[in-house]
Scaffold this motif. Structure first.
Motif, PDB file in Angstrom:
ATOM      1  N   LEU A 146      40.081  24.644  29.733  1.00  0.00           N
ATOM      2  CA  LEU A 146      41.938  24.220  30.250  1.00  0.00           C
ATOM      3  C   LEU A 146      41.316  22.740  30.940  1.00  0.00           C
ATOM      4  O   LEU A 146      40.224  22.674  30.666  1.00  0.00           O
ATOM      5  CB  LEU A 146      41.795  25.148  31.894  1.00  0.00           C
ATOM      6  CG  LEU A 146      41.882  26.635  31.808  1.00  0.00           C
ATOM      7  CD1 LEU A 146      42.553  27.260  33.015  1.00  0.00           C
ATOM      8  CD2 LEU A 146      43.306  27.145  30.382  1.00  0.00           C
ATOM      9  N   HIS A 258      48.036  29.866  32.464  1.00  0.00           N
ATOM     10  CA  HIS A 258      46.422  29.110  31.642  1.00  0.00           C
ATOM     11  C   HIS A 258      46.445  30.258  30.786  1.00  0.00           C
ATOM     12  O   HIS A 258      45.546  29.543  30.169  1.00  0.00           O
ATOM     13  CB  HIS A 258      45.293  30.283  33.329  1.00  0.00           C
ATOM     14  CG  HIS A 258      45.129  29.252  34.345  1.00  0.00           C
ATOM     15  ND1 HIS A 258      44.420  29.707  34.807  1.00  0.00           N
ATOM     16  CD2 HIS A 258      45.387  28.017  34.725  1.00  0.00           C
ATOM     17  CE1 HIS A 258      44.044  29.029  36.250  1.00  0.00           C
ATOM     18  NE2 HIS A 258      45.671  27.855  36.260  1.00  0.00           N
ATOM     19  N   SER A 262      45.090  27.666  27.515  1.00  0.00           N
ATOM     20  CA  SER A 262      44.164  26.979  26.655  1.00  0.00           C
ATOM     21  C   SER A 262      44.001  27.642  25.764  1.00  0.00           C
ATOM     22  O   SER A 262      43.295  27.832  24.651  1.00  0.00           O
ATOM     23  CB  SER A 262      43.000  28.713  27.662  1.00  0.00           C
ATOM     24  OG  SER A 262      43.843  30.046  27.285  1.00  0.00           O
ATOM     25  N   ASP A 291      49.394  24.236  40.572  1.00  0.00           N
ATOM     26  CA  ASP A 291      48.373  23.354  38.893  1.00  0.00           C
ATOM     27  C   ASP A 291      48.749  22.155  38.495  1.00  0.00           C
ATOM     28  O   ASP A 291      47.403  21.827  38.030  1.00  0.00           O
ATOM     29  CB  ASP A 291      48.423  24.859  37.960  1.00  0.00           C
ATOM     30  CG  ASP A 291      47.172  25.234  37.700  1.00  0.00           C
ATOM     31  OD1 ASP A 291      46.773  25.719  38.068  1.00  0.00           O
ATOM     32  OD2 ASP A 291      47.439  25.048  36.417  1.00  0.00           O
TER      33      ASP A 291
END
Length: 397
Positions: A146, A258, A262, A291
């Motif tokens: 990430l 995420h 990724s 985030d």
């Protein structure tokens, strides 16, 4: 009647019989001669006619001999008297000039200087983007790699951005083409034809995603991630795998975010073309923006609906942000796309910058390619999205 009487009636003339037989023989002989007689020989041609044929043959022979000796000179003399035009044919060898009769050599003309190279427009200038993943900008997690802010403060949205001179004060237009990678044909055509100043947003579940993003960044395109989010028509309208949903708790949505993040490295931030419902929910957006802030990424609000809360949520969280002013290809008619691009120019001249978002449709790619060629003459520059974002620190600095 007795026999003597019958004999008396008969007249026997031996001389007459002989004469009649001779006539028949002569007649038969005449017929045979008519049938089998030989053809009579043809009469010879008259002397004057023979003389005429002979004269004609002598004249033709004379003409042939004269042409053999003097024909080339005659053709050259005739061509010299006719006007001639020489036309240069591209790709053909130039005609060799005739050798001068005079022994003196003429001085060779000085060749003209080569034309000065034309500098490409700023938006078309070749630039090298920072290779991805960059050292210090990757966090290894159980989901996968990430993006993260480096220890020295470098942020992915700045490191992976396409360079743009801050001194360029012309009105700026950023064009973002989203949903790249869904179709190999349209993605390949867009990469081949779009101006390199156009920003490209790829879907995280696209096949060959790493290859597409590498090709785009190698050419000089700034890259984003188009994250699937809940549309108003969900579940009838399926936004794709691991879409962010308003019905899920915040931690589950962050996990799904995420998962998308990724799949590839080298992007500056995220946007969405499906989240008409999710982007209108400020509570659902908050953990997403937090985030993005923590990972040093930017956000583009596509303004899919007038109720979109994306830009406001990003500003509140301190995320670098921009908002789309026009979706340029809601109507795929060429004149409609042209109209939207002209409106973007008007907005850019009025407020200094404008953002358009679209999709890799063939008509969109075609009109963008034509539009961008004359943009510099109109006093406007095509810029990457990162050159148009607004930054605020947010509540946490």
């Amino acid at each position: 009647m007795n026999a003597a009487a019958m004999l008396g009636r008969l007249k026997f003339d031996p001389l007459g019989a002989i004469r009649r037989g001779g006539e028949r023989f002569r007649n038969l002989h005449a017929v045979k001669r008519w049938r089998y007689r030989e053809r009579e020989p043809r009469k010879p041609l008259p002397v004057p006619l023979l003389a005429a044929f002979g004269g004609l043959a002598l004249a033709l022979a004379g003409v042939g001999g004269w042409l053999a000796m003097k024909g080339e000179e005659t053709v050259q003399a005739r061509e010299a008297g006719l006007p001639q035009v020489t036309v240069a044919v591209k790709g053909a060898a130039p005609p060799q000039p005739a050798k001068p009769a005079a022994p003196a050599q003429a001085a060779a003309p000085t060749p003209p200087p080569p034309p000065a190279p034309v500098a490409p427009a700023p938006q078309e200038a070749f630039v090298t983007l920072t290779p991805a993943p960059a050292a210090g900008l990757v966090e290894e997690t159980k989901t996968g790699p990430l993006p993260r802010i480096a220890e020295d403060g470098r942020r992915p949205w700045q490191v992976y951005a396409r360079p743009f001179p801050a001194t360029d004060k012309r009105p700026r237009i950023a064009i973002v083409i989203s949903d790249m990678g869904l179709s190999g044909v349209t993605t390949g055509a867009a990469l081949q034809k779009l101006p390199v100043g156009v920003t490209l947003a790829f879907l995280p579940y696209a096949e060959r995603l790493d290859s597409w993003v590498e090709q785009a960044r190698t050419k000089g395109h700034e890259v984003m991630l188009s994250v699937p989010m809940e549309p108003i028509g969900f579940p009838r309208d399926d936004p794709g795998p691991n879409a962010l949903l308003t019905t899920l708790p915040s931690d589950r949505n962050v996990e799904r975010l995420h998962w998308s993040m990724s799949k590839v490295m080298g992007y500056t931030g995220i946007t969405t073309t499906t989240g008409s419902k999710f982007a209108g929910n400020a509570d659902a957006l908050k953990p997403v923006m937090d985030d993005l802030k923590a990972r040093g990424l930017l956000f583009l609000d596509p303004r899919l609906t007038p109720k979109s809360q994306g830009a406001a949520a990003a500003e509140k969280a301190g995320v670098p942000r921009a908002s789309a002013d026009r979706i340029i290809d809601r109507d795929l008619a060429r004149n409609s796309i042209d109209d939207q691009l002209r409106e973007l120019e008007a907005v850019a001249k009025q407020q200094g910058s404008a953002v358009g978002i679209g999709f890799p449709y063939p008509s969109t790619v075609e009109r963008l390619s034509i539009w961008a060629t004359g943009l510099q003459d109109r006093g406007i520059v095509l810029a990457p999205l990162s050159a148009l974002v607004t930054q605020t620190k947010g509540p946490n600095g």
